[in-house]
Motif scaffolding. Sequence first.
Motif, PDB file in Angstrom:
ATOM      1  N   LEU A  65       0.817  -1.213   0.000  1.00 29.47           N
ATOM      2  CA  LEU A  65       0.000   0.000   0.000  1.00 29.47           C
ATOM      3  C   LEU A  65       0.851   1.263   0.000  1.00 29.47           C
ATOM      4  CD1 LEU A  65      -2.843  -0.987   2.513  1.00 29.47           C
ATOM      5  CD2 LEU A  65      -2.848  -1.132   0.017  1.00 29.47           C
ATOM      6  N   GLU A 100      -7.723  -6.069   0.246  1.00 29.50           N
ATOM      7  CA  GLU A 100      -6.501  -5.544   0.839  1.00 29.50           C
ATOM      8  C   GLU A 100      -6.494  -5.786   2.333  1.00 29.50           C
ATOM      9  OE1 GLU A 100      -6.782  -0.897   1.553  1.00 29.50           O
ATOM     10  OE2 GLU A 100      -7.334  -1.376  -0.524  1.00 29.50           O
ATOM     11  N   SER A 104      -1.026  -4.577   2.167  1.00 34.40           N
ATOM     12  CA  SER A 104      -0.956  -4.807   0.722  1.00 34.40           C
ATOM     13  C   SER A 104      -2.331  -4.921   0.082  1.00 34.40           C
ATOM     14  CB  SER A 104      -0.170  -6.096   0.427  1.00 34.40           C
ATOM     15  OG  SER A 104       1.144  -6.021   0.920  1.00 34.40           O
ATOM     16  N   LEU A 105      -2.350  -4.663  -1.213  1.00 37.26           N
ATOM     17  CA  LEU A 105      -3.508  -4.926  -2.062  1.00 37.26           C
ATOM     18  C   LEU A 105      -3.240  -6.229  -2.807  1.00 37.26           C
ATOM     19  CD1 LEU A 105      -6.112  -4.059  -3.692  1.00 37.26           C
ATOM     20  CD2 LEU A 105      -4.528  -2.938  -5.283  1.00 37.26           C
TER      21      LEU A 105
END
Length: 301
Positions: A65, A100, A104-105
Amino acid sequence: ENETLAPQLGPGAAPLEVVLVIDSRPARSMDLQFTWRLPCRDLGEFWACWWPAGEESLAVRKVPLKLFSSCMRRDDVERVISLLQGAKHPGIAKHRFHFEDADSLYIGAELPAGGSIAERLEEVGPLSLGEAARIFHELCEVLQFLHGGAAMGPEKVVHWNLNPETVWLDEAGHVKLRDLGWSSAVVHPFFSLKDYSGSAEYLGPETILGSFHSESLDAWQLGVLLYQLLAGSPPFRDVSEVAGSSRILKCDLRFPSEMDPDARDLIAGLCQKDPAARLAVAKAKTHRFVAVHAAQLQASL
């Protein structure tokens, strides 16, 4: 998973059919088994994953992210995800999910069973004229879909990162793009890729110069990929990235003496320094090289 329930409402009554559709997909990273890391030369990481609940192999992009503030905006990410969801074409891996967590995605798609073009080249070396022509033809059809605009909504889409690691094959050997890349959403007729590098050997001259891009960048990369399919290595590979970039800027194509003359003509038409002078994808698809050799392969199957 569908489940049909048929309760009886009374003596002689027809059963009432109730269909429950359970839309199940991964929602947390712990739902996935990250099995091996795939090559990825743009933002984030790419992983081959196993999803036990769905009994399915998936290709998952994991993007920290923190990159949103340094390389791209949140609305850019949302637009790319929207494009992935709308990319209904047999030559593009189907979007499966996105979610997400705190760090993180995750964006997941089907994992094509035939492996990547890079793996194919490593396994068999340079491809036959027929196989190369068929793969090239199928890639042209996918790019026409992306560049057409109407099929993907109001925006044209430029892939910009075609290379043997992002082009995969299904179990029957047909083309599947692993995903659409990060710079695929084109809001304006031209856009800049200064924040993204991609594969150095596939960069177009305009990318190296930091100028603006259109769908003709995909035409350049089509030419580079066709060269590698037939020769086994890309045309501008050199002793260093600097030397390779210098050759790209000069369009210094050096063809093996044994390369098919029609293939040379097609590659030279696509790999022009001036984007406006490059052969359009629609014309490349009907070039003599494709018409002759793809037809010969089809006749032999």
